[in-house]
Each structure stands twice: as C-alpha cells, then as structure tokens.
Design an enzyme around this catalytic site. Structure first.
Site, short mmCIF file in Angstrom:
data_model
loop_
_atom_site.label_atom_id
_atom_site.label_comp_id
_atom_site.label_asym_id
_atom_site.label_seq_id
_atom_site.Cartn_x
_atom_site.Cartn_y
_atom_site.Cartn_z
N GLU A 57 0.83 -1.20 0.00
CA GLU A 57 0.00 0.00 0.00
C GLU A 57 0.87 1.26 0.00
OE1 GLU A 57 -2.02 -2.88 2.97
OE2 GLU A 57 -0.04 -2.57 2.07
N CYS A 82 -2.27 -3.75 7.28
CA CYS A 82 -1.87 -3.94 8.67
C CYS A 82 -2.34 -2.77 9.53
CB CYS A 82 -0.35 -4.12 8.78
SG CYS A 82 0.60 -2.68 8.24
N ASP A 210 26.15 -37.51 2.86
CA ASP A 210 26.19 -36.72 1.63
C ASP A 210 26.91 -35.38 1.77
OD1 ASP A 210 24.68 -38.76 0.58
OD2 ASP A 210 22.76 -37.71 0.80
#
Length: 352
Positions: A57, A82, A210
């Site tokens: 916004e 918010c 690995d």
C-alpha cells in the site's frame, strides 16, 4: 455478478500479479500487491518488495503522480492492510491519512495482531471496505504464511528425487557416492525451491553421508535459508560444510551443546514426539515455510506424523531395480505435474 464486482475482480487479479514479484524476498512477511484506481484507470501500483521495506500500500500510494486524486480513488490490496507498528508504520492509518474513500481487500490476514483489525480501523474511519474478493486465490498465493499463523507451525514442503521404479538410492555401501537423479535443469528448480523457503531441513544421517551445502547458489534470493539438522545425538557433523562454511545452521539434539561459530544447538525431548516440538520451535523463530530435503527416514517421519502440507517429487527416467525405497505418501493424486526434459515433477497436497 454486477459490473462493479467484475471490475473489483479485474483489479484484484492485477494485485495478485504484483504480489508474486515478492516471492523469495519478503518472507516471513506475506506477498502483497496493491493497485489504486481513479475514474476507471490505474494511477498507482506497488508490491511488498523485500522484508523490512515498505508494504504494498505504501509503495502504491508513493507511485501516484497526482496525490490529490487519492481522495477520490479506490485502493485494491490482496491482503488486509496492517494495523500495528512492526518494521514499518501501519498501512491502515496511512490510508486514512490520505483520505482514500474505498478499499477492496482480497482476504483477511490471519496474523493475530492484524486479523480483522485493519478492516475495522478503516471502517471506523469512514472508509467503505469490501472484503473477500478472489479470497481463495489470495490465500493460496500466501499458503505458507496462512498455514503458519493458523496452525502455529511452518508450512512443511517435502521434496525428494526418485527412480522410475520408486527408489531414492542404490549405493552398495555407505561410502559409495549417492545416485544423482537430477540434471542441470531440475537442480536449478531445487535452488528456486530453497530460495522461496525460510529454512531447509535434513537429518543427521544425510549430513554424514552426503555432506550437503543446502545453499542457494544459482537463483536470486534475499538470503540463504536457515539450514536445520535433526540429529538426536549430533555426532559426526562437525567436519561437514554446514559447520565450516560460516552460514547460519541450527541443530536439534537431545542434549545441550554450546554454539559453534554460526551453528547453534536446540534441545528437544526425544522421549516425546519430536516433530511437533521442532515445528513449534521453528515457528517461534519466525520460520513460516520449511523445506524438508532429508533422506527417506526423515521424510517418512513427517508423512507418518501427518505434519506435512505439500510434497514435490521428481522422477528420473531410470530404473534401479533395488536399493533404498522412496518415501510413501498416503493415497493422494498429484494436483499438478510438469516435465523438465525427461524428468517429471509432481506436486501433492495432504488431504485434511
């Protein structure tokens, strides 16, 4: 559907397009897009570009070249504005300050400090607010954020590669190199997955066998996700890349251990179910989406516990005949499938 409702949907789709530009850059915040319309024309656009920076916004309002038009415009935003002070001031108050008379919201924010309060603040200030426009599409865009703040745990995405006949490994001894199913293209796809997640998890056995880096090397992103290792005793890990490359790593074990450089240790009670504890701890740290790349035992533990939301499975055009079996999902059909050359990637969702 009225003409006005069709128009609202049109501009909300543009919000969704803009919001997606923030993928991989804004987490743990949601991806949000905003559009400002005056007299049937878009006069401003914006999206949340990066965590800690201006919200959608704010950016949309700043892009308007004739600010005097704001008081006669409609603001479209894919997620509820918010209403609290975080890293930036509340967007709802900015909307009121600019005297924008109408706001159209895609869906409400599940975050407790926002949920419903942003809309209430706007309505109390005299703003006309319409909610739930393309709500499901807006929620799906931010499914990780929505899941995290609804269930108080990260969105869990499982990922593995397997042979056509359902094996993930064929090495005859632990010292043998792992079979590589991915090619250059699908390896890049994995890099993108990591870039879009807050954390990547493997088990201790994967680290020992690995020695993965679990970094993002070939895809742009805000930062390398937190590397997470689940290892009951935490043994045999200190010579791995995760302990020596200086990037943040968290190891979950059954005993207190002092931090080693950028590697911190968190204690879990292995006498109780471990995964709920692990996910709760990560959620408290702000992790909203977790990629699980571990071996079949680790992956299967999430599946058996019902603590997964999505699985992405790469299948290579090879038959191994024998080896380590791939994890087994419940009977669920893929909701999406795509081919990368000769390899196929399928996406599955856990059914409620």
């Amino acid at each position: 559907m009225t003409e006005k409702e069709r128009e609202d949907c049109l501009y909300m789709r543009r919000c969704l397009q803009l919001a997606a530009y923030g993928r991989g850059w804004v987490s743990p915040n949601p991806m949000v897009g905003a559009v400002i319309v005056y007299d049937g024309k878009i006069i401003g656009e914006g999206w949340h570009r990066q965590f800690g920076q201006g919200h959608a916004e704010v950016n949309a309002i700043a892009s308007v070249r004739q600010p005097e038009l704001l008081s006669r415009s409609t603001l479209y935003v894919s997620l509820e504005p918010c209403s609290h002070y975080g890293k930036t001031p509340p967007c709802s108050r900015l909307i009121l300050e600019k005297k924008i008379p109408r706001v159209v919201v895609g869906c409400l924010d599940p975050f407790p400090q926002v949920s419903g309060r942003g809309v209430t603040l706007l309505r109390d200030g005299g703003v006309e607010v319409r909610t739930d426009v393309l709500a499901e599409e807006c929620r799906v865009l931010n499914i990780a954020f929505m899941t995290a703040h609804t269930l108080q745990r990260p969105y869990v995405l499982l990922k593995w590669a397997q042979s056509r006949d359902g094996f993930v490994d064929s090495r005859p001894t632990p010292e043998s190199p792992a079979y590589r199913f991915s090619d250059k293209l699908t390896s890049l796809w994995v890099q993108r997955l990591r870039a879009e997640c807050d954390a990547v998890l493997v088990g201790g056995e994967t680290v020992r066998r690995d020695n993965p880096r679990l970094t993002v090397r070939e895809w742009p992103c805000r930062c390398t996700p937190l590397r997470v290792v689940l290892s009951r005793h935490g043994e045999g890990l200190t010579s791995s890349y995760l302990f020596t490359d200086g990037l943040p790593t968290e190891v979950f074990t059954d005993r207190p251990v002092e931090a080693v450089g950028d590697v911190r240790f968190t204690t879990l009670d292995f006498a109780s179910p471990v995964l709920p504890q692990l996910l709760a701890a990560l959620y408290k740290e702000g992790i909203t989406n977790l990629l699980v790349e571990g071996g079949p035992t680790t992956l299967q533990s999430f599946i058996d516990a019902g603590l997964w939301d999505e699985a992405r499975v790469e299948t290579a055009p090879v038959d191994l005949g024998r080896g380590v079996a791939a994890p087994r999902l419940p009977h669920v059909l893929p909701f999406f499938s795509i081919r990368y050359g000769e390899r196929r990637v399928e996406r599955f969702r856990r059914e409620e």
